[in-house]
Design a protein around this motif. Structure first.
Motif, PDB file in Angstrom:
ATOM      1  N   GLN A  76      43.535  65.437  49.826  1.00 58.33           N
ATOM      2  CA  GLN A  76      42.982  66.263  48.750  1.00 58.33           C
ATOM      3  C   GLN A  76      42.906  65.463  47.454  1.00 58.33           C
ATOM      4  OE1 GLN A  76      41.668  69.184  49.094  1.00 58.33           O
ATOM      5  NE2 GLN A  76      42.882  70.608  50.292  1.00 58.33           N
ATOM      6  N   ARG A  77      43.954  64.691  47.175  1.00 56.55           N
ATOM      7  CA  ARG A  77      43.965  63.889  45.947  1.00 56.55           C
ATOM      8  C   ARG A  77      42.901  62.790  46.008  1.00 56.55           C
ATOM      9  NH1 ARG A  77      48.009  62.902  41.739  1.00 56.55           N
ATOM     10  NH2 ARG A  77      49.180  64.574  42.731  1.00 56.55           N
ATOM     11  N   LEU A  78      42.760  62.195  47.183  1.00 63.45           N
ATOM     12  CA  LEU A  78      41.720  61.170  47.353  1.00 63.45           C
ATOM     13  C   LEU A  78      40.342  61.767  47.091  1.00 63.45           C
ATOM     14  CD1 LEU A  78      40.892  58.295  48.321  1.00 63.45           C
ATOM     15  CD2 LEU A  78      40.834  59.223  50.644  1.00 63.45           C
ATOM     16  N   HIS A  79      40.120  62.957  47.614  1.00 63.90           N
ATOM     17  CA  HIS A  79      38.829  63.619  47.442  1.00 63.90           C
ATOM     18  C   HIS A  79      38.586  63.974  45.977  1.00 63.90           C
ATOM     19  CE1 HIS A  79      35.400  66.202  48.479  1.00 63.90           C
ATOM     20  NE2 HIS A  79      35.899  67.080  47.629  1.00 63.90           N
ATOM     21  N   ALA A  80      39.618  64.456  45.277  1.00 59.34           N
ATOM     22  CA  ALA A  80      39.435  64.967  43.919  1.00 59.34           C
ATOM     23  C   ALA A  80      39.569  63.901  42.839  1.00 59.34           C
ATOM     24  CB  ALA A  80      40.452  66.083  43.649  1.00 59.34           C
ATOM     25  N   GLU A  81      40.478  62.919  43.057  1.00 64.35           N
ATOM     26  CA  GLU A  81      40.819  61.992  41.982  1.00 64.35           C
ATOM     27  C   GLU A  81      40.546  60.530  42.315  1.00 64.35           C
ATOM     28  OE1 GLU A  81      44.738  62.742  40.363  1.00 64.35           O
ATOM     29  OE2 GLU A  81      44.692  64.801  41.151  1.00 64.35           O
ATOM     30  N   GLY A  82      40.291  60.217  43.569  1.00 65.37           N
ATOM     31  CA  GLY A  82      39.989  58.844  43.928  1.00 65.37           C
ATOM     32  C   GLY A  82      41.152  58.107  44.557  1.00 65.37           C
ATOM     33  N   GLU A  85      30.514  86.155  49.781  1.00 67.77           N
ATOM     34  CA  GLU A  85      30.360  84.867  49.095  1.00 67.77           C
ATOM     35  C   GLU A  85      31.219  83.840  49.825  1.00 67.77           C
ATOM     36  OE1 GLU A  85      31.534  82.675  44.877  1.00 67.77           O
ATOM     37  OE2 GLU A  85      31.549  84.863  44.999  1.00 67.77           O
ATOM     38  N   PHE A  86      30.593  82.818  50.379  1.00 72.65           N
ATOM     39  CA  PHE A  86      31.325  81.829  51.168  1.00 72.65           C
ATOM     40  C   PHE A  86      31.805  80.691  50.282  1.00 72.65           C
ATOM     41  CE2 PHE A  86      31.909  78.171  53.925  1.00 72.65           C
ATOM     42  CZ  PHE A  86      32.617  78.724  54.989  1.00 72.65           C
ATOM     43  N   SER A  87      33.069  80.330  50.433  1.00 71.41           N
ATOM     44  CA  SER A  87      33.668  79.225  49.693  1.00 71.41           C
ATOM     45  C   SER A  87      33.963  78.088  50.663  1.00 71.41           C
ATOM     46  CB  SER A  87      34.962  79.676  49.005  1.00 71.41           C
ATOM     47  OG  SER A  87      35.619  78.583  48.399  1.00 71.41           O
ATOM     48  N   GLU A  88      33.332  76.948  50.451  1.00 71.42           N
ATOM     49  CA  GLU A  88      33.483  75.805  51.357  1.00 71.42           C
ATOM     50  C   GLU A  88      34.319  74.711  50.712  1.00 71.42           C
ATOM     51  OE1 GLU A  88      30.742  72.564  53.860  1.00 71.42           O
ATOM     52  OE2 GLU A  88      29.802  74.094  52.580  1.00 71.42           O
ATOM     53  N   GLY A  89      35.406  74.327  51.374  1.00 69.56           N
ATOM     54  CA  GLY A  89      36.224  73.218  50.924  1.00 69.56           C
ATOM     55  C   GLY A  89      35.864  71.948  51.670  1.00 69.56           C
ATOM     56  N   PRO A  90      36.496  70.824  51.343  1.00 68.73           N
ATOM     57  CA  PRO A  90      36.238  69.572  52.057  1.00 68.73           C
ATOM     58  C   PRO A  90      36.558  69.704  53.550  1.00 68.73           C
ATOM     59  CG  PRO A  90      37.475  69.157  50.042  1.00 68.73           C
ATOM     60  CD  PRO A  90      37.468  70.638  50.239  1.00 68.73           C
ATOM     61  N   MET A  91      35.868  68.941  54.364  1.00 60.63           N
ATOM     62  CA  MET A  91      36.063  69.005  55.814  1.00 60.63           C
ATOM     63  C   MET A  91      37.508  68.724  56.207  1.00 60.63           C
ATOM     64  SD  MET A  91      32.651  67.116  57.341  1.00 60.63           S
ATOM     65  CE  MET A  91      33.396  67.012  58.979  1.00 60.63           C
ATOM     66  N   TYR A  92      38.074  69.620  57.032  1.00 64.23           N
ATOM     67  CA  TYR A  92      39.374  69.443  57.667  1.00 64.23           C
ATOM     68  C   TYR A  92      40.522  69.290  56.672  1.00 64.23           C
ATOM     69  CZ  TYR A  92      36.058  68.512  61.393  1.00 64.23           C
ATOM     70  OH  TYR A  92      34.999  68.605  62.263  1.00 64.23           O
TER      71      TYR A  92
END
Length: 349
Positions: A299-305, A242-249
């Motif tokens: 990470q915070r920008l991606h998740a929370e804006g 099962e592959f888990s993909e996170g945000p790029m880089y």
């Protein structure tokens, strides 16, 4: 890793106006880059979180690097990523583990030293013991798996070419796993974990959750990755696990029992520390680097804006604004201009 991306961006006529605007904006804004990069003269002693005196090793970790110097076209550079070895090495040593290196061919392995080195990377290059280790790796065929508590597969494009389905490495992985050892791999390194039979009809990754360099990350850096690497890592991993993909880089680590994987080079610190914990030890307390603080903001920008990321930045002791800006370049190249502007604003927050 970013060098070819910069070249593509500069020569791409469609992106030239964005590059010009970005350059003018940097000149106008006066962004603080004082926390970007490391000291080329850094030594082991400068890494204050490492124990001053070595203690008797609590065990041994085998780190495996590629011997493949070129991609399948014979021209593009393969090799292993220095940062994926150096940062993990210090984490292992800081927790009391001896680290030994192996590669398919033995001897000096082809390393890739890209931009964005931090003090830990320079210290690794400057230290006589680590320089000696990377110049004289043991051959995988000669490795006695019974000597090791864990195996760490270093990434880099070369791992796709000669670590994937390497018979001796498959033997080592199966034997270490059978003895209750820990297996970890980062970036392209999980290619080595594919098709490793641990018992008749069962592979190492079967029923596991894993990650590795994603298709999105691969295709962003390469126009024809299958022709150059032979296959796409995400697709191959997804066929077996099962592959888990996170945000790029961005940092993304998956722990599934004694199998641990990291998606990309920015996952190295966290993966190495998770590996130490999986071995039943405690990583040496280590301050997060400016680069890691930048990844935290991303990470915070991606998740929370944007507002949440901007509010969090002043509380951080030091942030690598160059890495934030590089992600702005990535966003521009993908046509995500709103995200590009947010990242440009975040460098000034």
């Amino acid at each position: 890793m970013w060098r070819k991306t910069w070249l593509r961006w500069v020569v791409g006529l469609a992106a030239l106006p964005v590059l010009l605007a970005l350059g003018l904006w940097i000149w106008w804004a006066g962004i603080d880059f004082s926390h970007s990069g490391g000291d080329p003269q850094a030594q082991r002693a400068d890494l204050g979180w490492l124990p001053a005196l070595p203690s008797p090793p609590r065990g041994r970790i085998l780190a495996v690097v590629t011997s493949a110097e070129r991609l399948l076209d014979g021209r593009g550079k393969a090799g292993y990523e220095l940062t994926e070895l150096s940062r993990a090495w210090w984490v292992f040593e800081g927790a009391g583990y001896a680290v030994e290196l192996a590669s398919p061919a033995g001897g000096a392995a082809p390393k890739v030293v890209d931009d964005g080195l931090v003090d830990a990377d320079y210290a690794f290059l400057n230290d006589p013991s680590t320089r000696s280790a990377i110049a004289s790796t043991q051959r995988l065929d000669d490795v006695d798996a019974l000597r090791y508590d864990a195996v760490y597969i270093v990434g880099g494009k070369g791992a796709m070419l000669d670590l994937h389905r390497h018979p001796a490495l498959q033997r080592i992985l199966a034997q270490v796993h059978a003895r209750g050892g820990v297996i970890a791999a980062v970036c392209h390194g999980p290619a080595a974990l594919l098709d490793v039979e641990i018992e008749p009809g069962r592979t190492l990754l079967q029923g596991r959750r894993v990650t590795g360099f994603s298709n999105a990350e691969e295709r962003f850096l390469m126009q024809e990755p299958v022709q150059l690497l032979g296959f796409l890592l995400q697709d191959a991993l997804a066929d077996e696990a099962e592959f888990s993909e996170g945000p790029m880089y961005l940092e993304h680590v998956v722990s599934d029992g004694r199998i641990l994987t990291g998606q990309n080079p920015w996952s190295t610190w966290a993966l190495a520390e998770a590996m130490v914990r999986a071995l039943g030890a405690t990583p040496a307390p280590r301050p997060r680097s400016p680069e890691e603080h930048a990844v935290d903001l991303l990470q915070r920008l991606h998740a929370e804006g944007f507002d949440a990321a901007r509010a969090a930045k002043p509380a951080l002791p030091a942030v690598d604004n160059q890495l934030l800006l590089m992600h702005g370049v990535v966003a521009a190249m993908r046509g995500e201009y709103t995200r590009m502007l947010e990242l440009m604003r975040l460098t000034r927050a």
